[in-house]
Design a protein around this motif. Structure first.
Motif, mmCIF file in Angstrom:
data_model
loop_
_atom_site.group_PDB
_atom_site.id
_atom_site.type_symbol
_atom_site.label_atom_id
_atom_site.label_comp_id
_atom_site.label_asym_id
_atom_site.label_seq_id
_atom_site.Cartn_x
_atom_site.Cartn_y
_atom_site.Cartn_z
ATOM 1 N N LYS A 1 38.142 55.540 65.385
ATOM 2 C CA LYS A 1 37.248 54.402 65.296
ATOM 3 C C LYS A 1 37.765 53.242 66.130
ATOM 4 C CE LYS A 1 34.818 51.368 62.078
ATOM 5 N NZ LYS A 1 34.542 51.016 60.679
ATOM 6 N N TRP A 2 39.088 53.037 66.094
ATOM 7 C CA TRP A 2 39.719 51.976 66.880
ATOM 8 C C TRP A 2 40.702 52.601 67.851
ATOM 9 C CZ3 TRP A 2 41.278 48.227 62.359
ATOM 10 C CH2 TRP A 2 40.113 47.663 61.828
ATOM 11 N N SER A 3 40.928 51.930 68.968
ATOM 12 C CA SER A 3 41.903 52.387 69.941
ATOM 13 C C SER A 3 42.678 51.185 70.468
ATOM 14 C CB SER A 3 41.201 53.106 71.103
ATOM 15 O OG SER A 3 42.142 53.507 72.067
ATOM 16 N N PHE A 4 44.008 51.293 70.447
ATOM 17 C CA PHE A 4 44.865 50.214 70.916
ATOM 18 C C PHE A 4 45.739 50.735 72.051
ATOM 19 C CE2 PHE A 4 43.933 49.294 66.514
ATOM 20 C CZ PHE A 4 43.633 47.936 66.536
ATOM 21 N N SER A 5 45.830 49.964 73.125
ATOM 22 C CA SER A 5 46.737 50.318 74.211
ATOM 23 C C SER A 5 48.134 49.794 73.890
ATOM 24 C CB SER A 5 46.246 49.713 75.529
ATOM 25 O OG SER A 5 46.319 48.293 75.490
ATOM 26 N N ILE A 6 49.135 50.406 74.536
ATOM 27 C CA ILE A 6 50.504 49.934 74.352
ATOM 28 C C ILE A 6 50.624 48.475 74.773
ATOM 29 C CG2 ILE A 6 52.891 50.257 75.081
ATOM 30 C CD1 ILE A 6 51.887 52.424 73.221
ATOM 31 N N ARG A 7 49.933 48.135 75.859
ATOM 32 C CA ARG A 7 49.964 46.754 76.348
ATOM 33 C C ARG A 7 49.452 45.786 75.293
ATOM 34 N NH1 ARG A 7 46.507 44.473 81.548
ATOM 35 N NH2 ARG A 7 47.127 42.280 81.338
ATOM 36 N N SER B 1 33.969 36.215 73.605
ATOM 37 C CA SER B 1 32.917 36.804 74.433
ATOM 38 C C SER B 1 33.468 37.677 75.552
ATOM 39 C CB SER B 1 32.050 35.693 75.044
ATOM 40 O OG SER B 1 32.847 34.803 75.825
ATOM 41 N N GLY B 2 34.761 37.975 75.508
ATOM 42 C CA GLY B 2 35.378 38.771 76.561
ATOM 43 C C GLY B 2 35.406 40.245 76.236
ATOM 44 N N SER B 3 36.432 40.924 76.721
ATOM 45 C CA SER B 3 36.591 42.354 76.491
ATOM 46 C C SER B 3 36.960 42.629 75.031
ATOM 47 C CB SER B 3 37.692 42.908 77.404
ATOM 48 O OG SER B 3 38.938 42.302 77.095
ATOM 49 N N THR B 4 37.052 43.917 74.703
ATOM 50 C CA THR B 4 37.390 44.292 73.332
ATOM 51 C C THR B 4 38.759 43.757 72.925
ATOM 52 O OG1 THR B 4 36.068 46.314 73.528
ATOM 53 C CG2 THR B 4 37.716 46.239 71.764
ATOM 54 N N ARG C 1 40.302 41.135 74.173
ATOM 55 C CA ARG C 1 40.202 39.683 74.036
ATOM 56 C C ARG C 1 39.529 39.310 72.721
ATOM 57 N NH1 ARG C 1 40.067 36.476 78.874
ATOM 58 N NH2 ARG C 1 38.206 35.419 78.103
ATOM 59 N N LYS C 2 38.523 40.086 72.334
ATOM 60 C CA LYS C 2 37.823 39.806 71.073
ATOM 61 C C LYS C 2 38.759 39.998 69.883
ATOM 62 C CE LYS C 2 33.146 40.925 72.649
ATOM 63 N NZ LYS C 2 31.999 41.864 72.522
ATOM 64 N N ARG C 3 39.554 41.064 69.914
ATOM 65 C CA ARG C 3 40.476 41.280 68.804
ATOM 66 C C ARG C 3 41.535 40.188 68.757
ATOM 67 N NH1 ARG C 3 40.133 47.510 69.328
ATOM 68 N NH2 ARG C 3 41.790 47.387 70.885
ATOM 69 N N PHE C 4 42.017 39.780 69.931
ATOM 70 C CA PHE C 4 42.997 38.697 69.951
ATOM 71 C C PHE C 4 42.369 37.391 69.482
ATOM 72 C CE2 PHE C 4 45.623 35.429 72.101
ATOM 73 C CZ PHE C 4 46.837 35.744 71.500
#
Length: 308
Positions: free
Chosen positions: A33-39, A90-93, A95-98
């Motif tokens: 459902k969610w995906s997080f990059s190492i970065r 309103s940015g990327s995914t 950015r939204k999570r941050f």
């Protein structure tokens, strides 16, 4: 009752109809459902470290500052992080999570600043300060829980038990009934919220189940004739969890049932061996039922409530 189709069965139907390829169906079935990059994860870790350093510096800088200066600084911080959160939303995914992390920080700064201000008001008890602030946080969390990934749900999950605890403190009572009510009600509210389409329904249900247990157990322990209460309350939660196929509710309900039976057996069965036999039989029965139900949970994803 007609059995709902599993996710795999629904995907197989779509493959048979030519809507999806087999490879695409497999990808959908196993997609998180969610995906997080190492970065992104490293960025969160770095942000936490930086925040701890900033708090340490501010603690030293404001060591001799007045409460007015501290509250004003927290309000400024709240506005700053709030604006940043709004800009990033309103940015990327990522950015939204941050932005939601900043939103939680902004609300926390606002709550802290307002707590300092309210505590300076004469004739306003600290319990009422807790009620006011937790109510504000709960309303904000409820307002945002459907539109955010995790911020709204997290805020509400923290605020509702805090509101219950503050209201309980106002009663200044040591009664088991009073203590239980102000844990049970938040637990039930969170359980109900966890069946809705919110950011993290699992978090709401798990927290609700925990406070449901915390609120129920004192009734069985402190009341002389209340040993059956955990059994009744646990059975109700277990039945609802069975209907919704919610494992966190099933586990909490099973725990209350077993705990209530153990307390009842110890109180009303005088023979030690009989106590052990009854408890063992109950445990084995509950383990069997719970195992079957948990197997249904993992083999048949539910469509009635959100799963995460």
């Amino acid at each position: 009752m007609e059995q709902n189709k599993t996710r795999r069965e629904m995907l197989d139907d779509l493959v048979a109809q030519g809507v999806l390829s087999e490879t695409t169906a497999i990808d959908i079935e196993h997609a998180p459902k969610w995906s997080f990059s190492i970065r992104e994860l490293v960025s969160y870790l770095a942000s936490i470290i930086i925040a701890v350093g900033v708090v340490r510096i501010l603690a030293v800088a404001f060591e001799d500052a007045s409460e007015g200066v501290i509250s004003a600084s927290l309000y400024v911080l709240s506005v700053g992080t709030g604006i940043a959160s709004w800009k990033l939303s309103s940015g990327s995914t990522i950015r939204k999570r941050f932005s939601e992390v900043l939103e939680v920080g902004s609300l926390g700064s606002f709550i802290g600043a307002t707590a300092i201000v309210l505590n300076q008001i004469e004739n306003l008890d600290s319990e009422w300060v807790g009620v006011i602030l937790s109510s504000v946080a709960a309303l904000w969390g409820l307002f945002r829980c459907r539109d955010t990934v995790f911020a709204g749900t997290t805020i509400f999950v923290v605020a509702i038990p805090a509101l219950g605890g503050s209201l309980g403190a106002l009663t200044d009572s040591d009664s088991a009934w009073v203590m239980s009510v102000f844990n049970l009600v938040p637990g039930i509210i969170l359980l109900i919220l966890g069946t809705q389409a919110i950011g993290v329904p699992l978090l709401a249900r798990a927290s609700g189940a925990l406070f449901y247990v915390i609120g129920t157990m004192p009734l069985g322990v402190d009341l002389s004739n209340g040993k059956f209460i955990p059994i009744v309350m646990g059975s109700a939660l277990f039945v609802v969890g069975s209907l919704l196929l919610a494992p966190e509710m099933l586990i909490a309900g099973a725990f209350l049932i077993v705990a209530g039976i153990v307390m009842s057996v110890v109180r009303w069965v005088s023979n030690d061996i009989a106590q052990g036999l009854v408890i063992i039989a109950t445990g084995l029965a509950m383990l069997g039922i719970l195992s079957l139900q948990m197997k249904r949970v993992f083999n048949r994803p539910k469509t009635g409530i959100p799963t995460a």
